[in-house]
Design an enzyme around this catalytic site. Structure first.
Site, short mmCIF file in Angstrom:
data_model
loop_
_atom_site.label_atom_id
_atom_site.label_comp_id
_atom_site.label_asym_id
_atom_site.label_seq_id
_atom_site.Cartn_x
_atom_site.Cartn_y
_atom_site.Cartn_z
N ASN A 112 61.48 38.65 55.83
CA ASN A 112 62.74 37.46 55.77
C ASN A 112 63.76 39.52 55.39
OD1 ASN A 112 62.26 34.98 55.56
ND2 ASN A 112 62.45 34.95 53.40
N HIS A 156 68.23 32.34 55.71
CA HIS A 156 66.92 31.54 55.00
C HIS A 156 68.04 30.38 54.97
CE1 HIS A 156 63.88 30.45 52.50
NE2 HIS A 156 63.46 31.72 53.44
N GLU A 190 62.13 34.07 64.32
CA GLU A 190 61.56 32.70 63.49
C GLU A 190 62.78 31.67 64.31
OE1 GLU A 190 61.67 29.74 59.22
OE2 GLU A 190 60.07 31.29 59.38
#
Length: 498
Positions: A112, A156, A190
């Site tokens: 992240n 996120h 991702e």
């Protein structure tokens, strides 16, 4: 009335060492300095030329320099210099074989990467990528989602973290990717975007990164069916956008037997820490052998909403290459990561020990006996200097905790005694002995702390691989939780191992 014990300063201690190699009132000749280098510093390769070079470097008295001798002031300057740093300065440059396949290296990896705080309401910024790259991080994570106006965004997902444009991140990566390290950067994408915005992602990667982006196989690869080495090309490698994937195509992990039968050399798997931990405990040898052939990425559990980190050592022990951590979170895991990756010139790639690259049958991380030569370590914590004072100005009680990190059999810690009310020049002179079963996996962490009743308070730390630790009388810098220097705070130690 009881007298207070006066702690000798580091300067006094070094003066006593100097006197052991000089006659009363005389200076230290180069021959005596050479004896000191051989006997105390264990620098067996040192020569008369080495000693005279140190005199030229640290002696400012012209008469002493002309006579090829060293005054105490010159000797003290030498003892406080990088030549006496506990970290081997030959390891401050790239010195390892950089032509092995990528799966043979530990690779500094971030999770992240866009976040500056926690995973629920934290701030996202491209500056986090710049920060990670300037710390030689070589694997960056980018969580991509459909954004407004056809522009993909990064955040996120399904949380209140702030959003930034994918394009801005790639612009930052293009500018800073190779400032600190010339070796490949892996982008772990991702991807949650629809097909249309996936195409925008691909366009941005190609147009912004240009020839820095690897889009086809390297024809000069060492062997067919083998990953390239870090040396092959300074490129950015996309991990999960199908048309741009070359060497790090992400595939689902089923089990080790399935991987042996079906996984190809250019495919890698990502495992959450909980699954990876179960595999490491139940099937350590298979995990280790898997990582000899394939790249494995480990990432923190989703339950770590505050962006805390696991201990990376447990996954380095089975040879996992991409052990991804939240770089914004301070504490022991990032100290270990920074300690490991300051080796090999701080380039973000560290060659794994040979027993994690070749199936030699000598190491099982869950065992307590190995067919490896152990190291016997003597470490004497002599003194400290200029430890940070409390904000209140109150005198504090410092001690040093020495931690050994490696396989479970080697993990331990020991404390010096506490020195009462002296942070300026505390003197411990505490010797500690350790037998280390797997020296090549061992990290040493010096943790300076203040005793506060039944608990203790962190002051500073320094972490390094055992194999990068110099023998003899050395000084240890102290770093803040953020990794910044606490100069002039430092420790003075004596190190010996065989």
């Amino acid at each position: 009335m009881k007298k207070t014990k006066v702690s000798p300063s580091r300067r006094v201690y070094i003066q006593n060492i100097y006197r052991c190699y000089t006659s009363e009132g005389s200076t230290m000749p180069a021959s005596a300095l050479l004896r000191f280098l051989h006997i105390e510093q264990m620098e067996k390769a040192a020569s008369q030329e080495t000693a005279e070079g140190l005199i030229d470097r640290y002696e400012i008295d012209q008469t002493a320099r002309a006579s090829r001798t060293m005054t105490f002031d010159g000797f003290y300057r030498y003892m406080e210099s990088k030549d006496c740093h506990v970290f081997d300065q030959t390891h401050a440059s790239v010195y390892q074989d950089m032509e092995q396949p990528l799966c043979h290296y530990y690779i500094s990896s971030s999770h992240n990467t866009y976040l500056t705080g926690n995973q629920l309401v934290g701030r996202s910024t491209q500056d986090s990528y710049v920060s990670a790259l300037r710390r030689a991080c070589r694997c960056l994570e980018i969580d991509c989602w459909d954004g407004p106006g056809g522009e993909p965004i990064v955040y996120h997902g399904h949380t209140l973290t702030s959003k930034i444009f994918f394009k801005d991140i790639i612009l930052s990566i293009e500018q800073h990717a190779f400032e600190v390290s010339p070796y490949p950067v892996i982008l772990s994408l991702e991807n949650h975007c629809t097909h249309g915005q996936q195409e925008v992602i691909a366009q941005h990667l190609i147009s912004i990164l240009g020839d820095k982006l690897l889009v086809s196989g390297l024809v000069h690869n060492t062997q067919p069916g083998q990953l390239p080495s870090p040396e092959d090309k300074a490129v950015v490698v996309a991990e999960k956008l199908s048309n741009l994937v070359v060497y790090t195509k992400s595939v689902k992990f089923h089990n080790f037997a399935h991987s042996r039968e079906h996984q190809r050399y250019f495919e890698n798997t990502s495992l959450g820490e909980k699954k990876a931990r179960k595999l490491a405990k139940a099937s350590a040898l298979e995990f280790l052998q898997h990582n000899m052939m394939f790249i494995t990425r480990i990432y923190p559990a989703g339950s770590r909403t505050l962006s805390s980190n696991y201990n990376p050592q447990e996954f380095w022990n089975v040879g996992s290459q991409l052990v991804a951590l939240n770089f914004q979170s301070l504490g022991l895991p990032m100290d270990l990561n920074n300690g490991l990756f300051q080796d090999n010139g701080g380039c973000g790639y560290v060659l794994k020990p040979n027993f994690l690259r070749m199936d030699l049958g000598v190491f099982n991380p869950n065992s307590y006996r190995y067919n490896l030569k152990p190291a016997h370590l003597l470490l004497k914590v002599v003194s400290g200097s200029n430890l940070p004072a409390s904000r209140s100005g109150k005198a504090l009680d410092p001690f040093i905790r020495l931690e050994i990190h490696g396989p479970n059999s080697d993990c331990t810690s020991r404390d010096t005694d506490t020195v009462r009310r002296n942070s300026l020049n505390p003197h411990w002179d505490t010797a500690m002995n350790f037998t280390i079963s797997v020296p090549d996996l061992c990290l040493i962490r010096f943790s300076a702390r203040y005793q506060t009743g039944l608990t203790s308070e962190f002051i500073g730390q320094y972490t390094l691989p055992l194999i990068s630790m110099k023998k003899g009388y050395r000084w240890v810098p102290l770093l803040t939780r953020e990794g910044y220097s606490l100069d002039p705070a430092s420790l003075f130690v004596f190190v010996w191992y065989y």
